[in-house]
Write a protein that holds these residues in place. Structure first.
Motif, PDB file in Angstrom:
ATOM      1  N   PRO A 106      45.460  39.788  46.621  1.00  0.00           N
ATOM      2  CA  PRO A 106      44.425  38.915  47.182  1.00  0.00           C
ATOM      3  C   PRO A 106      43.036  39.446  46.834  1.00  0.00           C
ATOM      4  N   ALA A 107      42.114  38.539  46.609  1.00  0.00           N
ATOM      5  CA  ALA A 107      40.760  38.920  46.191  1.00  0.00           C
ATOM      6  C   ALA A 107      40.067  39.813  47.221  1.00  0.00           C
ATOM      7  N   LYS A 108      40.411  39.675  48.497  1.00  0.00           N
ATOM      8  CA  LYS A 108      39.724  40.418  49.545  1.00  0.00           C
ATOM      9  C   LYS A 108      40.315  41.803  49.781  1.00  0.00           C
ATOM     10  N   GLU A 109      41.394  42.135  49.098  1.00  0.00           N
ATOM     11  CA  GLU A 109      42.007  43.438  49.282  1.00  0.00           C
ATOM     12  C   GLU A 109      41.115  44.521  48.685  1.00  0.00           C
ATOM     13  N   GLU A 110      40.835  45.556  49.467  1.00  0.00           N
ATOM     14  CA  GLU A 110      39.970  46.632  48.996  1.00  0.00           C
ATOM     15  C   GLU A 110      40.648  47.403  47.866  1.00  0.00           C
ATOM     16  N   SER A 111      39.894  47.705  46.839  1.00  0.00           N
ATOM     17  CA  SER A 111      40.409  48.442  45.687  1.00  0.00           C
ATOM     18  C   SER A 111      39.406  49.510  45.288  1.00  0.00           C
TER      19      SER A 111
END
Length: 57
Positions: free
Chosen positions: A10-15
């Protein structure tokens, strides 16, 4: 060891960014898997890591 490629996170997952130094033949094998599955080098590496960690728990 077989592993299943992940779908895009998901785009909002912190990486975070990390740098890996690996031997050229290993990188070429991962690139081949990525090309065969129409995905990124990064997705293959992350899929492999997650698969290994899942089996270890």
């Amino acid at each position: 060891m077989k592993f299943e490629l992940l779908k895009k996170p998901p785009a909002k997952e912190e990486s975070i960014y990390k740098t890996l130094y690996i031997k050229r033949p290993l990188a070429e094998r991962v690139e081949k898997i990525a090309a065969e599955n129409k995905t990124s080098f990064n997705n293959v590496v992350v899929s492999m890591i997650e698969s290994c960690l899942k089996e270890d728990t």
